[in-house]
Design a protein around this motif. Structure first.
Motif, PDB file in Angstrom:
ATOM      1  N   ALA A 123       0.829  -1.201   0.000  1.00 12.33           N
ATOM      2  CA  ALA A 123       0.000   0.000   0.000  1.00 12.33           C
ATOM      3  C   ALA A 123       0.864   1.251   0.000  1.00 12.33           C
ATOM      4  CB  ALA A 123      -0.922  -0.007   1.211  1.00 12.33           C
ATOM      5  N   LEU A 124       1.947   1.243   0.773  1.00  6.92           N
ATOM      6  CA  LEU A 124       2.860   2.380   0.793  1.00  6.92           C
ATOM      7  C   LEU A 124       3.502   2.575  -0.567  1.00  6.92           C
ATOM      8  CD1 LEU A 124       4.469   4.581   2.246  1.00  6.92           C
ATOM      9  CD2 LEU A 124       6.087   2.804   2.977  1.00  6.92           C
ATOM     10  N   LEU A 125       3.927   1.487  -1.191  1.00  8.90           N
ATOM     11  CA  LEU A 125       4.529   1.561  -2.516  1.00  8.90           C
ATOM     12  C   LEU A 125       3.553   2.138  -3.533  1.00  8.90           C
ATOM     13  CD1 LEU A 125       6.947   0.850  -4.359  1.00  8.90           C
ATOM     14  CD2 LEU A 125       5.949  -1.419  -4.638  1.00  8.90           C
ATOM     15  N   ALA A 126       2.286   1.710  -3.440  1.00  9.58           N
ATOM     16  CA  ALA A 126       1.279   2.176  -4.393  1.00  9.58           C
ATOM     17  C   ALA A 126       1.022   3.681  -4.249  1.00  9.58           C
ATOM     18  CB  ALA A 126      -0.019   1.399  -4.187  1.00  9.58           C
ATOM     19  N   ARG A 127       1.089   4.183  -3.033  1.00  9.44           N
ATOM     20  CA  ARG A 127       0.775   5.590  -2.791  1.00  9.44           C
ATOM     21  C   ARG A 127       1.967   6.517  -2.963  1.00  9.44           C
ATOM     22  NH1 ARG A 127      -3.154   5.414   2.604  1.00  9.44           N
ATOM     23  NH2 ARG A 127      -4.685   3.939   1.760  1.00  9.44           N
ATOM     24  N   SER A 128       3.156   5.966  -2.849  1.00 14.94           N
ATOM     25  CA  SER A 128       4.361   6.798  -2.883  1.00 14.94           C
ATOM     26  C   SER A 128       4.794   7.130  -4.308  1.00 14.94           C
ATOM     27  CB  SER A 128       5.501   6.072  -2.164  1.00 14.94           C
ATOM     28  OG  SER A 128       6.698   6.823  -2.243  1.00 14.94           O
ATOM     29  N   LYS A 129       5.354   8.309  -4.486  1.00 12.34           N
ATOM     30  CA  LYS A 129       5.925   8.707  -5.769  1.00 12.34           C
ATOM     31  C   LYS A 129       7.405   8.343  -5.846  1.00 12.34           C
ATOM     32  CE  LYS A 129       2.707  12.553  -6.472  1.00 12.34           C
ATOM     33  NZ  LYS A 129       2.568  14.027  -6.691  1.00 12.34           N
ATOM     34  N   ASP A 177      10.774   6.039  -5.973  1.00  9.53           N
ATOM     35  CA  ASP A 177      11.178   4.783  -6.589  1.00  9.53           C
ATOM     36  C   ASP A 177      11.260   3.700  -5.514  1.00  9.53           C
ATOM     37  OD1 ASP A 177      12.516   3.695  -9.259  1.00  9.53           O
ATOM     38  OD2 ASP A 177      13.653   2.887  -7.569  1.00  9.53           O
ATOM     39  N   ALA A 178      11.005   2.457  -5.907  1.00  9.17           N
ATOM     40  CA  ALA A 178      11.057   1.353  -4.945  1.00  9.17           C
ATOM     41  C   ALA A 178      12.424   1.264  -4.274  1.00  9.17           C
ATOM     42  CB  ALA A 178      10.713   0.036  -5.642  1.00  9.17           C
ATOM     43  N   ALA A 179      13.478   1.538  -5.017  1.00  2.21           N
ATOM     44  CA  ALA A 179      14.823   1.482  -4.442  1.00  2.21           C
ATOM     45  C   ALA A 179      14.992   2.524  -3.339  1.00  2.21           C
ATOM     46  CB  ALA A 179      15.862   1.696  -5.532  1.00  2.21           C
ATOM     47  N   VAL A 180      14.392   3.697  -3.520  1.00  2.00           N
ATOM     48  CA  VAL A 180      14.479   4.745  -2.501  1.00  2.00           C
ATOM     49  C   VAL A 180      13.717   4.331  -1.247  1.00  2.00           C
ATOM     50  CG1 VAL A 180      13.858   7.134  -1.945  1.00  2.00           C
ATOM     51  CG2 VAL A 180      14.801   6.574  -4.195  1.00  2.00           C
ATOM     52  N   LEU A 181      12.547   3.757  -1.424  1.00  2.00           N
ATOM     53  CA  LEU A 181      11.775   3.278  -0.271  1.00  2.00           C
ATOM     54  C   LEU A 181      12.551   2.207   0.491  1.00  2.00           C
ATOM     55  CD1 LEU A 181       8.201   3.059  -1.844  1.00  2.00           C
ATOM     56  CD2 LEU A 181       9.071   4.810  -0.286  1.00  2.00           C
ATOM     57  N   ARG A 182      13.223   1.332  -0.244  1.00  2.00           N
ATOM     58  CA  ARG A 182      14.052   0.311   0.420  1.00  2.00           C
ATOM     59  C   ARG A 182      15.166   0.969   1.217  1.00  2.00           C
ATOM     60  NH1 ARG A 182      18.825  -1.398  -1.242  1.00  2.00           N
ATOM     61  NH2 ARG A 182      18.476  -0.809  -3.426  1.00  2.00           N
ATOM     62  N   GLN A 183      15.820   1.947   0.624  1.00  2.00           N
ATOM     63  CA  GLN A 183      16.925   2.630   1.309  1.00  2.00           C
ATOM     64  C   GLN A 183      16.446   3.382   2.542  1.00  2.00           C
ATOM     65  OE1 GLN A 183      18.377   4.959  -1.967  1.00  2.00           O
ATOM     66  NE2 GLN A 183      19.161   3.154  -3.064  1.00  2.00           N
ATOM     67  N   ASN A 184      15.201   3.889   2.484  1.00  2.00           N
ATOM     68  CA  ASN A 184      14.656   4.620   3.628  1.00  2.00           C
ATOM     69  C   ASN A 184      14.483   3.732   4.855  1.00  2.00           C
ATOM     70  OD1 ASN A 184      14.525   6.924   2.068  1.00  2.00           O
ATOM     71  ND2 ASN A 184      12.323   6.751   1.646  1.00  2.00           N
ATOM     72  N   VAL A 185      14.277   2.438   4.628  1.00  2.00           N
ATOM     73  CA  VAL A 185      14.110   1.490   5.733  1.00  2.00           C
ATOM     74  C   VAL A 185      15.455   0.990   6.254  1.00  2.00           C
ATOM     75  CG1 VAL A 185      12.974  -0.675   6.434  1.00  2.00           C
ATOM     76  CG2 VAL A 185      11.929   0.757   4.694  1.00  2.00           C
ATOM     77  N   THR A 186      16.504   1.187   5.469  1.00  2.00           N
ATOM     78  CA  THR A 186      17.800   0.556   5.737  1.00  2.00           C
ATOM     79  C   THR A 186      18.753   1.534   6.411  1.00  2.00           C
ATOM     80  OG1 THR A 186      17.445  -0.734   3.722  1.00  2.00           O
ATOM     81  CG2 THR A 186      19.630  -0.835   4.716  1.00  2.00           C
ATOM     82  N   SER A 187      18.800   1.496   7.727  1.00  2.00           N
ATOM     83  CA  SER A 187      19.737   2.341   8.474  1.00  2.00           C
ATOM     84  C   SER A 187      21.147   1.762   8.367  1.00  2.00           C
ATOM     85  CB  SER A 187      19.338   2.416   9.957  1.00  2.00           C
ATOM     86  OG  SER A 187      18.034   2.932  10.092  1.00  2.00           O
ATOM     87  N   PRO A 188      22.147   2.613   8.214  1.00  2.00           N
ATOM     88  CA  PRO A 188      23.535   2.124   8.138  1.00  2.00           C
ATOM     89  C   PRO A 188      23.903   1.309   9.368  1.00  2.00           C
ATOM     90  CG  PRO A 188      23.406   4.439   7.487  1.00  2.00           C
ATOM     91  CD  PRO A 188      22.068   4.075   8.046  1.00  2.00           C
ATOM     92  N   LYS A 189      24.437   0.139   9.112  1.00  2.00           N
ATOM     93  CA  LYS A 189      24.894  -0.781  10.156  1.00  2.00           C
ATOM     94  C   LYS A 189      23.761  -1.242  11.080  1.00  2.00           C
ATOM     95  CE  LYS A 189      29.606   1.052  10.151  1.00  2.00           C
ATOM     96  NZ  LYS A 189      30.723   1.592  10.968  1.00  2.00           N
ATOM     97  N   GLY A 190      22.509  -1.141  10.573  1.00  2.00           N
ATOM     98  CA  GLY A 190      21.364  -1.567  11.368  1.00  2.00           C
ATOM     99  C   GLY A 190      20.928  -2.981  11.053  1.00  2.00           C
ATOM    100  N   THR A 191      19.807  -3.379  11.621  1.00  2.00           N
ATOM    101  CA  THR A 191      19.326  -4.756  11.463  1.00  2.00           C
ATOM    102  C   THR A 191      18.892  -5.055  10.032  1.00  2.00           C
ATOM    103  OG1 THR A 191      17.092  -4.071  12.124  1.00  2.00           O
ATOM    104  CG2 THR A 191      18.567  -4.844  13.870  1.00  2.00           C
ATOM    105  N   THR A 192      18.219  -4.091   9.396  1.00  2.00           N
ATOM    106  CA  THR A 192      17.750  -4.324   8.024  1.00  2.00           C
ATOM    107  C   THR A 192      18.927  -4.465   7.068  1.00  2.00           C
ATOM    108  OG1 THR A 192      15.765  -3.036   8.509  1.00  2.00           O
ATOM    109  CG2 THR A 192      16.256  -3.453   6.187  1.00  2.00           C
ATOM    110  N   GLU A 193      19.968  -3.668   7.297  1.00  2.00           N
ATOM    111  CA  GLU A 193      21.155  -3.773   6.456  1.00  2.00           C
ATOM    112  C   GLU A 193      21.781  -5.162   6.566  1.00  2.00           C
ATOM    113  OE1 GLU A 193      24.502  -0.600   5.665  1.00  2.00           O
ATOM    114  OE2 GLU A 193      25.085  -1.847   7.379  1.00  2.00           O
ATOM    115  N   GLN A 194      21.755  -5.718   7.779  1.00  2.00           N
ATOM    116  CA  GLN A 194      22.289  -7.065   7.956  1.00  2.00           C
ATOM    117  C   GLN A 194      21.479  -8.089   7.169  1.00  2.00           C
ATOM    118  OE1 GLN A 194      25.082  -8.280   9.936  1.00  2.00           O
ATOM    119  NE2 GLN A 194      25.560  -6.117   9.548  1.00  2.00           N
TER     120      GLN A 194
END
Length: 272
Positions: free
Chosen positions: A216-222, A224-241
């Motif tokens: 739903a967030l992807l559908a509403r957001s302008k 790019d999917a890659a940017v949304l992925r990067q927004n969730v990925t904090s440096p040296k955080g759990t998602t990055e792992q």
């Protein structure tokens, strides 16, 4: 007939995708439909609905029923056995909309002996009006018939038209099969959650809500999917792992294109 209602439709095949389309049409408003489907379990959800008449085979179609459109949702392997029996509707001027994977416009034209045909590939979110369909019109399809096909297909979600029929095969692999890949992700997230000690009910709720909410967030957001992925990925955080594992040696970036290529190849093989 109200302008909002969809015209009479003959639906040949009421499996998962045919049923998804029928559900979408009924939600939008359908004047009348005849469904040809030999498997009772597939048609049971529609039994008793006044708009829908169930027929076990083509011989069960009510005499005098004249559909504006015939939607072919049967298995592609059954096309040669089923389609010749539908030629009278082609001669009567009905539009044929095929969602059979791999069956080309020229192949359909030969089996139906000169029908106006649209080849389309929807996906199962059509059942809740959230489908995405890509369609290509055959050379005998008039603008009025293309508009009719668009009405039927937009009743179940978004529609895009292409001129090049060759694009339908990769569309089948990405959009047609895409829900299965998303459901697999939810399935694996749920399983992984249980393995980490999360109670099964909570793991299921969490996996489903995460996938649905992210979509739903992807559908509403302008963005790019890659940017949304990067927004969730904090440096040296759990998602990055986690992404480090998924993208190690280009695992996902390599496997996803290979999977789509395999599905595209199979779509072309089904053309015969």
């Amino acid at each position: 007939m109200s302008a909002a209602l969809l015209p009479p439709v003959l639906l040949v095949g009421c499996g998962k995708m045919g049923g998804a389309l029928l559900s979408g049409w009924l939600a939008r408003g359908l004047s009348r439909a005849v469904v040809v489907e030999p498997h009772h379990d597939s048609t049971q959800p529609y039994a008793g609905r006044p708009e829908v008449i169930l027929a076990p085979d083509a011989e069960g179609i009510p005499t005098g029923f004249v559909p504006d459109a015939v939607v072919l949702a049967t298995k592609p392997q059954q096309a040669e056995a089923v389609l010749p029996g539908l030629r009278p509707f082609a001669r009567g001027g009905a539009l044929f909309v095929s969602i059979m994977a791999g069956k080309t416009l020229s192949g359909l034209d030969a089996l139906l002996e000169g029908a106006a045909v649209v080849r389309a590939m929807p996906n199962t979110p059509a059942a809740i009006g959230q489908g995405f369909t890509v369609a290509c019109a055959g050379r005998r399809c008039s603008e009025a018939q293309k508009t009719l096909a668009d009405r039927l297909l937009t009743a179940t979600g978004e529609v895009a038209w292409v001129e090049a029929e060759s694009l339908i095969d990769p569309v089948t692999a990405i959009s047609g099969g895409g829900p299965a890949y998303v459901f697999l992700l939810a399935e694996l997230l749920e399983k992984a959650g249980v393995e980490q000690g999360i109670p099964p009910d909570l793991a299921r709720r969490m996996a489903r809500a995460t996938v649905a909410g992210s979509g739903a967030l992807l559908a509403r957001s302008k963005e790019d999917a890659a940017v949304l992925r990067q927004n969730v990925t904090s440096p040296k955080g759990t998602t990055e792992q986690a992404l480090g594992v998924l993208m190690a040696e280009h695992a996902w970036p390599k496997l996803i294109p290979e999977a789509i290529e395999a599905a595209t190849r199979r779509s072309r093989e089904l053309a015969g």
